[in-house]
Design a protein around this motif. Structure first.
Motif, PDB file in Angstrom:
ATOM      1  N   ILE A 149       0.840  -1.202   0.000  1.00  0.00           N
ATOM      2  CA  ILE A 149       0.000   0.000   0.000  1.00  0.00           C
ATOM      3  C   ILE A 149       0.873   1.249   0.000  1.00  0.00           C
ATOM      4  N   ALA A 150       1.964   1.214   0.751  1.00  0.00           N
ATOM      5  CA  ALA A 150       2.890   2.353   0.776  1.00  0.00           C
ATOM      6  C   ALA A 150       3.481   2.598  -0.612  1.00  0.00           C
ATOM      7  N   LEU A 151       3.683   1.537  -1.381  1.00  0.00           N
ATOM      8  CA  LEU A 151       4.214   1.687  -2.737  1.00  0.00           C
ATOM      9  C   LEU A 151       3.207   2.409  -3.634  1.00  0.00           C
ATOM     10  N   ILE A 152       1.925   2.111  -3.463  1.00  0.00           N
ATOM     11  CA  ILE A 152       0.892   2.834  -4.219  1.00  0.00           C
ATOM     12  C   ILE A 152       0.970   4.318  -3.903  1.00  0.00           C
ATOM     13  N   PHE A 153       1.177   4.650  -2.633  1.00  0.00           N
ATOM     14  CA  PHE A 153       1.280   6.054  -2.242  1.00  0.00           C
ATOM     15  C   PHE A 153       2.475   6.715  -2.920  1.00  0.00           C
ATOM     16  N   GLU A 154       3.613   6.040  -2.953  1.00  0.00           N
ATOM     17  CA  GLU A 154       4.814   6.622  -3.561  1.00  0.00           C
ATOM     18  C   GLU A 154       4.615   6.840  -5.056  1.00  0.00           C
ATOM     19  N   ILE A 155       3.951   5.912  -5.716  1.00  0.00           N
ATOM     20  CA  ILE A 155       3.672   6.077  -7.145  1.00  0.00           C
ATOM     21  C   ILE A 155       2.714   7.245  -7.352  1.00  0.00           C
ATOM     22  N   THR A 156       1.729   7.377  -6.471  1.00  0.00           N
ATOM     23  CA  THR A 156       0.791   8.503  -6.542  1.00  0.00           C
ATOM     24  C   THR A 156       1.538   9.823  -6.384  1.00  0.00           C
ATOM     25  N   ASP A 157       2.467   9.847  -5.458  1.00  0.00           N
ATOM     26  CA  ASP A 157       3.218  11.074  -5.172  1.00  0.00           C
ATOM     27  C   ASP A 157       4.094  11.488  -6.355  1.00  0.00           C
ATOM     28  N   SER A 158       4.499  10.532  -7.177  1.00  0.00           N
ATOM     29  CA  SER A 158       5.380  10.836  -8.307  1.00  0.00           C
ATOM     30  C   SER A 158       4.613  11.217  -9.567  1.00  0.00           C
ATOM     31  N   SER A 159       3.286  11.094  -9.541  1.00  0.00           N
ATOM     32  CA  SER A 159       2.477  11.427 -10.720  1.00  0.00           C
ATOM     33  C   SER A 159       2.401  12.941 -10.897  1.00  0.00           C
ATOM     34  N   VAL A 160       2.547  13.402 -12.142  1.00  0.00           N
ATOM     35  CA  VAL A 160       2.513  14.841 -12.409  1.00  0.00           C
ATOM     36  C   VAL A 160       1.258  15.243 -13.180  1.00  0.00           C
ATOM     37  N   SER A 195      -2.647  15.885 -12.950  1.00  0.00           N
ATOM     38  CA  SER A 195      -3.566  16.184 -11.859  1.00  0.00           C
ATOM     39  C   SER A 195      -4.734  15.196 -11.785  1.00  0.00           C
ATOM     40  N   LYS A 196      -5.339  14.893 -12.924  1.00  0.00           N
ATOM     41  CA  LYS A 196      -6.517  14.021 -12.927  1.00  0.00           C
ATOM     42  C   LYS A 196      -6.159  12.602 -12.516  1.00  0.00           C
ATOM     43  N   ILE A 197      -5.063  12.078 -13.048  1.00  0.00           N
ATOM     44  CA  ILE A 197      -4.630  10.727 -12.692  1.00  0.00           C
ATOM     45  C   ILE A 197      -4.154  10.684 -11.242  1.00  0.00           C
ATOM     46  N   SER A 198      -3.457  11.724 -10.812  1.00  0.00           N
ATOM     47  CA  SER A 198      -2.979  11.779  -9.430  1.00  0.00           C
ATOM     48  C   SER A 198      -4.148  11.759  -8.446  1.00  0.00           C
ATOM     49  N   THR A 199      -5.216  12.477  -8.774  1.00  0.00           N
ATOM     50  CA  THR A 199      -6.400  12.491  -7.911  1.00  0.00           C
ATOM     51  C   THR A 199      -7.054  11.110  -7.860  1.00  0.00           C
ATOM     52  N   CYS A 200      -7.134  10.446  -9.018  1.00  0.00           N
ATOM     53  CA  CYS A 200      -7.693   9.089  -9.049  1.00  0.00           C
ATOM     54  C   CYS A 200      -6.833   8.122  -8.241  1.00  0.00           C
ATOM     55  N   LEU A 201      -5.514   8.252  -8.373  1.00  0.00           N
ATOM     56  CA  LEU A 201      -4.606   7.383  -7.620  1.00  0.00           C
ATOM     57  C   LEU A 201      -4.733   7.628  -6.119  1.00  0.00           C
ATOM     58  N   LEU A 202      -4.914   8.887  -5.732  1.00  0.00           N
ATOM     59  CA  LEU A 202      -5.087   9.206  -4.313  1.00  0.00           C
ATOM     60  C   LEU A 202      -6.385   8.607  -3.785  1.00  0.00           C
ATOM     61  N   THR A 203      -7.437   8.672  -4.586  1.00  0.00           N
ATOM     62  CA  THR A 203      -8.706   8.042  -4.214  1.00  0.00           C
ATOM     63  C   THR A 203      -8.517   6.542  -4.047  1.00  0.00           C
ATOM     64  N   LEU A 204      -7.814   5.933  -5.011  1.00  0.00           N
ATOM     65  CA  LEU A 204      -7.564   4.489  -4.964  1.00  0.00           C
ATOM     66  C   LEU A 204      -6.734   4.124  -3.745  1.00  0.00           C
ATOM     67  N   ASP A 254      -4.199  20.611  -4.851  1.00  0.00           N
ATOM     68  CA  ASP A 254      -4.995  20.015  -3.769  1.00  0.00           C
ATOM     69  C   ASP A 254      -4.558  18.583  -3.484  1.00  0.00           C
ATOM     70  N   THR A 255      -4.301  17.839  -4.555  1.00  0.00           N
ATOM     71  CA  THR A 255      -3.848  16.460  -4.383  1.00  0.00           C
ATOM     72  C   THR A 255      -2.492  16.412  -3.696  1.00  0.00           C
ATOM     73  N   LYS A 256      -1.566  17.258  -4.147  1.00  0.00           N
ATOM     74  CA  LYS A 256      -0.235  17.279  -3.544  1.00  0.00           C
ATOM     75  C   LYS A 256      -0.292  17.713  -2.081  1.00  0.00           C
ATOM     76  N   LYS A 257      -1.235  18.615  -1.773  1.00  0.00           N
ATOM     77  CA  LYS A 257      -1.393  19.042  -0.382  1.00  0.00           C
ATOM     78  C   LYS A 257      -1.796  17.866   0.496  1.00  0.00           C
ATOM     79  N   ALA A 258      -2.747  17.061   0.014  1.00  0.00           N
ATOM     80  CA  ALA A 258      -3.178  15.885   0.772  1.00  0.00           C
ATOM     81  C   ALA A 258      -2.047  14.880   0.928  1.00  0.00           C
TER      82      ALA A 258
END
Length: 422
Positions: free
Chosen positions: A139-150, A152-161, A363-367
């Motif tokens: 799960i932590a790996l999913i977070f790291e991949i989310t954090d590296s996404s540039v 916005s729309k995909i990053s928000t979806c990854l954060l939701t996931l 907003d996603t990066k803030k979260a």
């Protein structure tokens, strides 16, 4: 050596790099999908292993063996997806690669863990904690991949996931703890406290699912929460949360509780699959749009090159045309008219696209940043107070409630105090 490179070439290169970034994201999503599948199957194996151990090896032996065989195939798929992810994402940083190393170490030692469970050489609690450790790393790996996404729309979806999968993991742990309590026939206070913490953790992550998820996902989530069997799950949860220390529980309720929780996890899995499908569709649309934008840019540049007046309007030193917005990547002033066919107009359009993406991404990066700070504060409390992760988060939450502040504010204060000398 002088090179003949033009603004037209660099703006075209920017469009190409954007397409390449989306293609890299496609492999990231495919990899995250495999991570999610592996997590789901490990959660199923954890549940079967716990029931196997709790029954002294008399129940779920055949079912567990079948699950293990399925999981071994999924582990192979995961490794293949990992290799493809690394081949297409050379930007994976040291933190992500170190985390992957831990995961691979855990997968390498799964065979030994499974053998210990088969021989009943491991306790119920240690079995759960062993699976929790591996699942938590994934799960932590999913977070790291989310954090590296540039994007916005995909990053928000990854954060939701990420929040959905993390909440689902706490729901899986709740299933194990509740099954143990019912099966033991009496309420033990430490396990009940663990249950309270797991419920609170679920609520926190599911709130974020609805905060960052689409309107359709939130409506589906609320409808699911109101279902009859969900209400039944809540009733059995209440039997555990309202019981007193050493109060008798009905052992036969263990199977019903496990079935209700398993159905709950299956429903979350369906939502997870829908969210992944949404990401694939969204990314496909973004890629088509980026390729169309690239082609339109090429045609636009051909128009500029064929028009002497457009070339004049594109001059950097045409003081009638403000360039501050383009330089600072700020939103486009729609009240200002620009030459219809000029390099300046093209750069302004590119600037507006970048500004819109950065605004959506903020907003996603803030979260994500808040989550990192909370995790660091938790780690600091764990090391200085000698408490568990759950106890550290409980300290943060209770302090926030006492001071009527947000958890992130308390986390920032703890980290700031630790950095101060003396």
């Amino acid at each position: 050596m002088m090179t003949d490179i033009s603004p037209a070439q660099t703006i075209t290169l920017a469009k190409i790099r954007h397409i390449e970034e989306l293609e890299r994201l496609d492999s990231c999503i495919a990899f995250v999908e495999k991570i999610g599948q592996l997590i789901h199957q490990l959660q199923i194996e954890r549940g079967a292993s716990c029931l196997f151990i709790a029954s002294g090896g008399h129940r779920f032996s055949a079912e567990r063996a079948e699950i293990v065989a399925q999981n071994q195939a999924i582990e192979t798929d995961f490794r293949a997806a990992l290799q493809q992810h690394l081949d297409k994402n050379s930007r994976a940083d040291a933190k992500q690669l170190t985390l992957i190393s831990w995961i691979l170490l855990g997968l390498d030692q799964l065979t030994t863990l499974r053998h210990q469970i088969t021989l009943l050489n491991i306790s119920f609690a240690d079995s759960i904690e062993s699976f929790n450790r591996l699942i938590g790393s994934l799960i932590a790996l999913i977070f790291e991949i989310t954090d590296s996404s540039v994007n916005s729309k995909i990053s928000t979806c990854l954060l939701t996931l990420y929040n959905l999968i993390q909440g689902k993991e706490f729901a899986g742990q709740e299933r194990a703890v509740g099954a143990y309590l019912f099966g033991s026939g009496s309420l033990q206070l430490p396990h009940q406290q663990k249950l309270f913490e797991l419920i609170a953790q679920q609520e926190r992550h599911f709130e974020l699912v609805c905060q960052f998820g689409s309107k359709e996902l939130c409506e589906a989530w609320q409808q699911w929460q109101a279902s009859a069997w969900q209400q039944q799950h809540a009733q059995y949860r209440a039997k555990l949360t309202s019981a007193r220390d050493q109060q008798a529980l009905t052992p036969s309720h263990a199977d019903l509780w496990f079935d209700l929780c398993s159905r709950r996890l299956s429903e979350m899995w369906q939502i997870q699959c829908q969210l992944v499908d949404t990401m694939h569709q969204l990314l496909a649309g973004l890629t088509r749009q980026a390729k169309q934008d690239y082609e339109q840019t090429r045609q636009y540049l051909q128009t500029i090159q064929a028009s002497p007046q457009a070339n004049l309007n594109s001059t950097f030193f045409n003081l009638a045309i403000p360039v501050e917005n383009a330089l600072n990547f700020q939103a486009h002033d729609t009240s200002q008219t620009y030459p219809m066919a000029s390099m300046i107009a093209l750069l302004q359009h590119q600037s507006r696209q970048i500004a819109d993406m950065e605004t959506e991404l903020s907003d996603t990066k803030k979260a994500l940043t808040e989550r990192k700070l909370i995790e660091r504060a938790k780690g600091l409390l764990m090391s200085t107070l000698g408490v568990t992760e759950m106890e550290a988060y409980k300290t943060l939450r209770s302090t926030a409630m006492e001071q009527n502040r947000k958890v992130i504010d308390i986390a920032e204060n703890i980290l700031a105090s630790h950095r101060q000398p003396g």
